[in-house]
Design an enzyme around this catalytic site. Structure first.
Site, short mmCIF file in Angstrom:
data_model
loop_
_atom_site.label_atom_id
_atom_site.label_comp_id
_atom_site.label_asym_id
_atom_site.label_seq_id
_atom_site.Cartn_x
_atom_site.Cartn_y
_atom_site.Cartn_z
N HIS A 28 0.84 -1.20 0.00
CA HIS A 28 0.00 0.00 0.00
C HIS A 28 0.87 1.25 0.00
CE1 HIS A 28 -4.35 -1.05 1.11
NE2 HIS A 28 -3.78 -2.17 0.71
N GLY B 148 -5.82 -3.73 -8.57
CA GLY B 148 -5.59 -2.39 -8.03
C GLY B 148 -6.77 -1.72 -7.38
N GLU B 149 -6.46 -0.74 -6.54
CA GLU B 149 -7.44 0.06 -5.80
C GLU B 149 -7.10 1.53 -5.93
OE1 GLU B 149 -6.48 -1.69 -2.13
OE2 GLU B 149 -8.02 -3.25 -2.23
N VAL C 77 -13.89 -14.51 -13.15
CA VAL C 77 -13.18 -14.07 -14.35
C VAL C 77 -11.67 -14.08 -14.12
CG1 VAL C 77 -12.79 -12.13 -15.92
CG2 VAL C 77 -15.12 -12.71 -15.23
N LYS D 63 -16.23 -14.71 2.92
CA LYS D 63 -17.19 -14.18 1.97
C LYS D 63 -18.29 -15.18 1.62
CE LYS D 63 -13.69 -11.13 -0.06
NZ LYS D 63 -12.97 -10.74 -1.30
N LYS E 254 -14.23 -0.09 -1.34
CA LYS E 254 -12.80 -0.41 -1.21
C LYS E 254 -12.03 -0.14 -2.49
CE LYS E 254 -13.69 -4.48 0.65
NZ LYS E 254 -13.49 -5.83 1.24
N ARG F 240 -16.36 -10.58 8.88
CA ARG F 240 -15.32 -10.97 7.92
C ARG F 240 -14.27 -11.89 8.55
NH1 ARG F 240 -13.39 -8.80 3.33
NH2 ARG F 240 -12.17 -10.72 3.44
#
Length: 335
Positions: A39, A107-108, A179, A197, A258, A282
């Site tokens: 990050h 990526g974010e 995908v 999840k 996010k 989570r």
């Protein structure tokens, strides 16, 4: 199935020196791997950290002897030039033979907007296309030949990496949906996902997609390392086990939040509005070791063999000691 245990080094939570010491402790407590987040900005503004992943890998590499080290994950497509990423990982592969892997994702905005990405944050289709192209370029460079590459996003002219490890660098593809999981099956040396999840995501979507991708590429899916980050807050004190999850409230935001929020202050504000019960969903939150193992087991049953444990508390040494004492023997017994 050979089970491997890994430690998630949370660069968003710990400063450079402490994070290195935790990596060293992970090997001392029997972990097979340690992966680090990459990050530029943390999930939280207050109390957050963001030491550079590759500096951490080399520092830990110098002080350990067998630990597999890698990113989980890096985006080699926006603030990084993939050719330079390839050079960096090739160097580490030479320094620590057989111990380096590159975990990549699409990526974010949190990490890319702050470092100067111009224009609208790209939709998934473009981010995924960039990732595939970057991986293809890096693999060409790891052959050690001169590379003239003309892609839609990246270009090299007579580029060579002069120091490359034999066999190149294993690339692990992170996927949250079928995908990219199919792409991991087609092209990845490893596959990365995260826990918490709903088991149907893993059993009905992700793992079948990895197998489908491998089959279409005429690959043996058993040769793909299937890694999952297990979000676990285990402590013999049940109240502490629950409270420890609070720092990581941002993980409970929606995928859209996010991927699109580009300011850690805004991310922190949105996360702190969540109740602790929602944050804890989570995580595997447990104070009984048999209960913890019972919640981990379905991931093994789904075919995920490389369990990387992400503990949310600030006392990571305590977690490593409890894991080695209480959880590791029980989990190895399942094999």
């Amino acid at each position: 199935m050979v089970i491997k245990f890994g430690y998630k080094a949370s660069a968003e939570q710990f400063g450079p020196r402490e994070l290195v010491e935790l990596g060293v402790l992970a090997e001392a407590h029997g972990m097979d791997s340690a992966t680090v987040s990459d990050h530029f900005q943390p999930w939280r503004h207050e109390g957050g950290h963001a030491p550079f992943s590759l500096a951490w890998m080399t520092a830990v590499g110098e002080r350990t002897s067998r630990l597999q080290l890698g990113t989980s994950v890096m985006t080699p497509t926006f603030r990084y030039n993939p050719a330079v990423v390839a050079q960096a990982f090739a160097t580490m592969g030479c320094l620590y033979p057989g111990r380096i892997m590159l975990g990549v994702g699409t990526g974010e905005a949190l990490n890319e907007i702050a470092t100067g990405f111009a224009g609208e944050w790209p939709e998934f289709k473009e981010r995924f296309a960039r990732l595939r192209e970057a991986v293809a370029l890096m693999r060409e460079l790891w052959l050690g030949d001169r590379v003239d590459f003309e892609g839609n996003y990246y270009k090299t002219v007579g580029a060579s990496i002069y120091d490359v490890p034999e066999g190149g660098i294993p690339v692990y593809i992170a996927a949250g949906g079928p995908v990219v999981a199919r792409y991991a099956g087609r092209s990845g040396d490893g596959f990365i996902c995260t826990s918490g999840k709903g088991m149907e995501l893993y059993t009905e979507k992700l793992m079948p997609a990895v197998a489908e991708g491998a089959e279409k590429a005429d690959r043996d899916v058993a040769e793909i390392d299937k890694m999952i980050e297990i979000k676990i807050s285990y402590d013999t004190d049940p109240e502490l086990a629950l409270e420890n999850t609070r720092f990581w409230a941002p993980l409970s935001l929606t995928p859209e939040q996010k991927h699109s929020i580009d300011d850690p202050i805004e991310m922190e504000r949105a996360a702190d509005a969540l109740p602790i019960e929602q944050v804890a969903k989570r995580w595997i939150v447990a104070s009984d070791p048999d209960e913890a193992v019972a919640q981990i087991r379905p991931y093994l049953d789904a075919g995920l063999n490389h369990l990387v444990f992400h503990a949310p508390g600030h006392d990571q040494k305590r977690f490593l000691e409890l894991f080695q004492r209480d959880l590791a023997p029980r989990l190895r017994g399942l094999a």
